[in-house]
Design a protein around this motif. Structure first.
Motif, PDB file in Angstrom:
ATOM      1  N   HIS A  17     -13.710 -18.982 -10.918  1.00  0.00           N
ATOM      2  CA  HIS A  17     -13.752 -18.127 -12.109  1.00  0.00           C
ATOM      3  C   HIS A  17     -15.009 -18.434 -12.924  1.00  0.00           C
ATOM      4  O   HIS A  17     -15.723 -17.518 -13.356  1.00  0.00           O
ATOM      5  N   GLU A  18     -15.278 -19.709 -13.141  1.00  0.00           N
ATOM      6  CA  GLU A  18     -16.456 -20.101 -13.916  1.00  0.00           C
ATOM      7  C   GLU A  18     -17.747 -19.669 -13.220  1.00  0.00           C
ATOM      8  O   GLU A  18     -18.716 -19.287 -13.884  1.00  0.00           O
ATOM      9  N   THR A  19     -17.765 -19.692 -11.906  1.00  0.00           N
ATOM     10  CA  THR A  19     -18.922 -19.209 -11.149  1.00  0.00           C
ATOM     11  C   THR A  19     -19.118 -17.714 -11.392  1.00  0.00           C
ATOM     12  O   THR A  19     -20.243 -17.251 -11.618  1.00  0.00           O
ATOM     13  N   ALA A  20     -18.036 -16.957 -11.367  1.00  0.00           N
ATOM     14  CA  ALA A  20     -18.117 -15.516 -11.633  1.00  0.00           C
ATOM     15  C   ALA A  20     -18.674 -15.265 -13.035  1.00  0.00           C
ATOM     16  O   ALA A  20     -19.525 -14.379 -13.222  1.00  0.00           O
ATOM     17  N   GLU A  21     -18.222 -16.045 -14.004  1.00  0.00           N
ATOM     18  CA  GLU A  21     -18.736 -15.898 -15.369  1.00  0.00           C
ATOM     19  C   GLU A  21     -20.248 -16.163 -15.415  1.00  0.00           C
ATOM     20  O   GLU A  21     -20.990 -15.420 -16.066  1.00  0.00           O
ATOM     21  N   ARG A  22     -20.683 -17.215 -14.732  1.00  0.00           N
ATOM     22  CA  ARG A  22     -22.123 -17.536 -14.720  1.00  0.00           C
ATOM     23  C   ARG A  22     -22.934 -16.425 -14.059  1.00  0.00           C
ATOM     24  O   ARG A  22     -24.017 -16.072 -14.528  1.00  0.00           O
ATOM     25  N   ILE A  23     -22.436 -15.881 -12.954  1.00  0.00           N
ATOM     26  CA  ILE A  23     -23.152 -14.807 -12.259  1.00  0.00           C
ATOM     27  C   ILE A  23     -23.275 -13.583 -13.166  1.00  0.00           C
ATOM     28  O   ILE A  23     -24.346 -12.972 -13.265  1.00  0.00           O
ATOM     29  N   ILE A  24     -22.197 -13.224 -13.837  1.00  0.00           N
ATOM     30  CA  ILE A  24     -22.234 -12.075 -14.753  1.00  0.00           C
ATOM     31  C   ILE A  24     -23.236 -12.336 -15.873  1.00  0.00           C
ATOM     32  O   ILE A  24     -24.069 -11.481 -16.191  1.00  0.00           O
ATOM     33  N   ALA A  25     -23.181 -13.525 -16.473  1.00  0.00           N
ATOM     34  CA  ALA A  25     -24.106 -13.858 -17.564  1.00  0.00           C
ATOM     35  C   ALA A  25     -25.558 -13.813 -17.079  1.00  0.00           C
ATOM     36  O   ALA A  25     -26.439 -13.286 -17.770  1.00  0.00           O
ATOM     37  N   LYS A  26     -25.807 -14.338 -15.892  1.00  0.00           N
ATOM     38  CA  LYS A  26     -27.167 -14.332 -15.327  1.00  0.00           C
ATOM     39  C   LYS A  26     -27.702 -12.908 -15.221  1.00  0.00           C
ATOM     40  O   LYS A  26     -28.849 -12.626 -15.577  1.00  0.00           O
ATOM     41  N   HIS A  27     -26.865 -12.000 -14.740  1.00  0.00           N
ATOM     42  CA  HIS A  27     -27.303 -10.614 -14.585  1.00  0.00           C
ATOM     43  C   HIS A  27     -27.460  -9.913 -15.933  1.00  0.00           C
ATOM     44  O   HIS A  27     -28.365  -9.089 -16.101  1.00  0.00           O
ATOM     45  N   LEU A  28     -26.604 -10.227 -16.897  1.00  0.00           N
ATOM     46  CA  LEU A  28     -26.742  -9.638 -18.231  1.00  0.00           C
ATOM     47  C   LEU A  28     -28.018 -10.128 -18.913  1.00  0.00           C
ATOM     48  O   LEU A  28     -28.662  -9.371 -19.644  1.00  0.00           O
ATOM     49  N   ILE A  29     -28.395 -11.375 -18.655  1.00  0.00           N
ATOM     50  CA  ILE A  29     -29.669 -11.888 -19.162  1.00  0.00           C
ATOM     51  C   ILE A  29     -30.818 -11.145 -18.480  1.00  0.00           C
ATOM     52  O   ILE A  29     -31.781 -10.718 -19.128  1.00  0.00           O
ATOM     53  N   GLY A  30     -30.710 -10.966 -17.180  1.00  0.00           N
ATOM     54  CA  GLY A  30     -31.736 -10.240 -16.432  1.00  0.00           C
ATOM     55  C   GLY A  30     -31.903  -8.799 -16.895  1.00  0.00           C
ATOM     56  O   GLY A  30     -33.001  -8.241 -16.827  1.00  0.00           O
ATOM     57  N   MET A  31     -30.823  -8.211 -17.383  1.00  0.00           N
ATOM     58  CA  MET A  31     -30.863  -6.837 -17.888  1.00  0.00           C
ATOM     59  C   MET A  31     -31.278  -6.788 -19.352  1.00  0.00           C
ATOM     60  O   MET A  31     -31.299  -5.713 -19.962  1.00  0.00           O
TER      61      MET A  31
END
Length: 130
Positions: A17-31
């Protein structure tokens, strides 16, 4: 960048779950919807604003089967984690859904913008346009 690629026996569902949160945050930063260092964004609790549910749930006789909290397990208080339906370490033969998702819920975004710890990492104008 896939939670699916990490699923195997011996892995903690909480860590998934925490990995999924990090991946989402990474992409939101990229956007450019979020800003700052990934570790700071995650520490602020922002990922739970965009994935306010648990990663998935057990499947069995019922769609949302029981058994994700073995005896003695304690439900986390942190947003995101408190919605988990499973805190187990994965074992061979377990069947779970894997449903990461990124949602732009106006009330959740507004709540986060009212929290200085989160707001400093958000591009309010862009997020409120969505």
């Amino acid at each position: 960048d896939s939670v699916n690629s990490l699923v195997k026996p011996g892995v903690s569902w909480v860590e998934m779950h925490e990995t999924a949160e990090r991946i989402i945050a990474k992409h939101l930063i990229g956007m450019k919807l979020l800003k700052g260092e990934l570790s700071d964004v995650v520490a602020s609790g922002l990922p739970a604003v965009f994935m306010p549910h648990g990663l998935g749930h057990n499947l069995g006789l019922e769609t949302h089967d029981v058994g994700g909290y073995p005896k003695g397990s304690i439900r986390a208080e942190r947003p995101g984690l408190r919605s988990l339906r499973n805190v187990r370490v994965l074992k061979e033969g377990m069947v779970l859904t894997n449903e990461p998702g990124c949602y732009f819920i106006e009330s959740e975004i507004e709540r986060a913008l009212a929290d200085d710890r989160m707001a400093q990492h958000m591009d309010a104008e862009k997020l409120l346009e969505l």
